[in-house]
Design an enzyme around this catalytic site. Structure first.
Site, mmCIF file in Angstrom:
data_model
loop_
_atom_site.group_PDB
_atom_site.id
_atom_site.type_symbol
_atom_site.label_atom_id
_atom_site.label_comp_id
_atom_site.label_asym_id
_atom_site.label_seq_id
_atom_site.Cartn_x
_atom_site.Cartn_y
_atom_site.Cartn_z
ATOM 1 C CB THR A 181 21.041 35.740 107.270
ATOM 2 O OG1 THR A 181 20.348 36.717 108.053
ATOM 3 C CG2 THR A 181 20.045 34.844 106.574
ATOM 4 C CD GLU A 325 19.192 33.609 103.071
ATOM 5 O OE1 GLU A 325 20.382 33.257 102.906
ATOM 6 O OE2 GLU A 325 18.870 34.768 103.362
ATOM 7 C CE LYS A 431 19.596 52.748 87.296
ATOM 8 N NZ LYS A 431 18.175 52.825 87.496
ATOM 9 C CD1 TRP A 436 22.097 48.193 84.952
ATOM 10 C CD2 TRP A 436 22.175 48.653 87.143
ATOM 11 N NE1 TRP A 436 20.810 48.333 85.404
ATOM 12 C CE2 TRP A 436 20.820 48.618 86.749
ATOM 13 C CE3 TRP A 436 22.474 48.921 88.478
ATOM 14 C CZ2 TRP A 436 19.773 48.850 87.625
ATOM 15 C CZ3 TRP A 436 21.427 49.152 89.360
ATOM 16 C CH2 TRP A 436 20.094 49.120 88.936
#
Ligand code: AMP
Length: 538
Positions: A181, A325, A431, A436
């Protein structure tokens, strides 16, 4: 009762055989900076056989890792075919990793042989002394400064035999390839693809990208980034022509290749296609008319990019989503058949619809409970399926999995027809006062301003609201913008409480090794007071 079907293993060896036999005349073309070198699939396959002999003679056997440190080119494709077909494991190393990560991934994967592009020797040579498992270095082309003990790729192939006897008893669940990754937190983690996962993912991609022998793919996505999104295999099995740009990844040579080689299909991250758009806007002669579509993903694709390409150049951009992934294909944003023409761009700007073979759900980030597919409720996206990883190589990460599902770290909504809208990385969401703010939505809204070249939004500490957005903006050359101009532009586009008070005008947004906005670096620069911050007027 039992099924009557043959239990035929899904292996890269069988995919390799299919392409070499059925599409022997398809071509792999590599740009050289001055022209092109071309080989047919038949020739590439014969060279892959020789490579298999040569690797075998160097002691490579089943399960051994062969690393590649290469641009996109014909030799890299030969490694893609030969290494897994022998039963060995192809580890495509990211050539843009920082030195310590580079040594880490090669040692961690225990690469026994490394195949290196000569032009990249100066990068690799810096870590050579730290490599603990590599026994042989094979160099493609000239490598200035390389010591005498490196092996030359062409010399090895010339001396090797032909008609390699690939093993026929490879278990479809055995490892075929691995990628690490590009993780911006902690050490990179290894994902190991199986023959079966590659085969099934390739079939899905052939279908979802409608690949046929008539296609000519400009393969811009690096072959070290999730196997160039699986195209070296999906393309080989469907007999497309490959056009490999090698190290010429700037807009000007890419546009030249598009014009000179009748490209029909391409792929890449948004930053590359933004560069191409800017170049095409400035140079009338760029002709995209043969391209049927371009798949753009790896990061949120701004709606303005999709619209501008379509309206100014007739080029159709389709958004897709995936991860290292997930092999990577998980979502693709073809508008539904009943979408009215005026909604076309809104659909294409969504992250995408779930691809058959992949299952997704959203879960509550606190309770872990699955949430409704109503297009409104937001949660963490989790995914499972035959080409989704179930663990990381030699790196336990229990927090990344949940009851057999992979936790993607992406937050978003799913509607009742399986269209997913990713609103943010869970780490990037801002936040503010308990509510959000989606950094991706805010970035896209800012990038809708014609004088904005790029925008990345990060959350920064705020005494009153805990966190507030800081908008880092790159202005188009020759233009000038103030926070007040941008606030006015945004006012009709986002909720009032989303409007950033803090603005940073910068020369460019830093990018990760695979060309995505590097928000971690932006946050670090902000913490060190290295970002100029202007306040918007009250
Ligand atoms: P990587 O493993 O480096 O390819 O990174 C995977 C991550 O890229 C995903 O978890 C997403 O956060 C991001 N990503 C990929 N495609 C998209 C997309 N179309 N929209 C938003 N984020 C994306």
């Amino acid at each position: 009762m039992e099924s009557t079907m043959q239990d035929f293993p899904l292996t890269i060896g069988s995919l390799f055989r299919h392409g070499r036999q059925v599409y022997a005349r398809s071509r792999v073309v590599t740009y050289t900076g001055e022209g092109y070198r071309e080989s047919s699939f038949g020739e590439v396959a014969a060279r892959a056989d020789r490579l298999a002999h040569a690797l075998n003679a160097l002691g490579i056997g089943r399960g051994d890792r062969v690393g590649t440190f290469c641009w996109n080119n014909q030799e890299h494709q030969e490694c893609y075919l030969a290494v897994p077909s022998m039963g060995a494991v192809l580890h495509t190393v990211n050539i843009r990793l920082a030195a310590e990560q580079l040594a880490y991934v090669i040692n961690h994967a225990q690469d026994k042989v490394l195949v290196i592009d000569g032009s990249l020797w100066p990068v690799l040579s810096k870590v050579r002394d730290q490599l603990t498992t590599v026994e042989h270095l094979i160099v493609i082309g000239a490598a200035e400064g390389a010591p005498d003990d490196v092996l030359d790729y062409e010399t090895l192939l010339a001396a090797a035999g032909t008609d390699f006897a690939y093993p026929e008893d490879i278990d479809e669940r055995s490892p075929a390839a691995m990628c690490y990754t590009s993780g911006t937190t902690g050490e990179p983690k290894g994902v190991v693809y199986s023959h079966r996962s590659v085969y099934l993912h390739s079939l899905a991609e052939v279908g979802m990208f409608s690949l046929t022998e008539r296609d000519n793919l400009l393969a811009i996505v690096p072959m070290f980034h999730v196997n160039a999104w699986g195209l070296p295999y999906a393309g080989w099995m469907s007999g497309i022509d490959f056009l490999m740009p090698a190290r010429w990844l700037q807009a000007e040579p890419l546009c030249r290749m598009i014009a000179e080689r009748d490209v029909t299909f391409s792929v890449g991250v948004p930053t590359v296609w933004s560069d191409i758009l800017r170049y095409a806007d400035a140079h009338d002669e760029v002709d995209f008319s043969r391209i049927r579509s371009v798949i753009v993903g790896g990061a949120a694709v701004p709606r303005t990019l999709i619209e501008s390409f379509q309206e100014r150049h007739g080029l159709r951009i389709i958004q897709a989503w995936g991860m290292t992934e997930t092999s990577p294909l998980g979502l693709i944003a073809y508008p539904p058949k009943d979408a009215p023409a005026e909604e076309e761009f809104a659909w294409r700007a969504r992250t995408g619809r779930i691809v058959a073979g992949v299952e997704m759900r959203i879960t509550d980030q606190t309770s872990g409970e699955p949430l409704a597919w109503d297009g409104k409720t937001s949660g963490e996206i989790e995914v499972r399926g035959p080409w989704i990883t179930a663990s990381y190589y030699d790196a336990p990460a229990p927090d990344k999995f949940h009851d057999g599902w992979l936790r993607t770290g992406d937050a978003g909504m799913i509607d009742d027809r399986g269209f997913v809208q990713i609103t943010d990385r869970t780490k990037d969401v801002i936040k503010s006062g308990g509510e959000w703010i989606s950094s991706i939505d805010l970035e896209n809204a800012i990038m809708g301003h014609p004088d904005v070249l790029e925008a990345a939004v990060i959350g920064v500490p705020d005494p009153r609201w805990d966190e507030r957005p800081l908008a880092c903006v790159v202005v188009q050359e020759g233009a000038s913008l103030t926070p007040a101009d941008l606030i006015e532009f945004l006012s009709s586009r986002v909720a009032k409480w989303w409007l950033p008070e803090r603005w940073s005008f910068i020369e460019q947004v830093p990018k990760t090794s695979v060309g995505k906005f590097d928000k971690k670096l932006l946050r670090a620069r902000f913490a060190k007071d290295e970002l100029p911050v202007a306040k918007a007027p009250d």
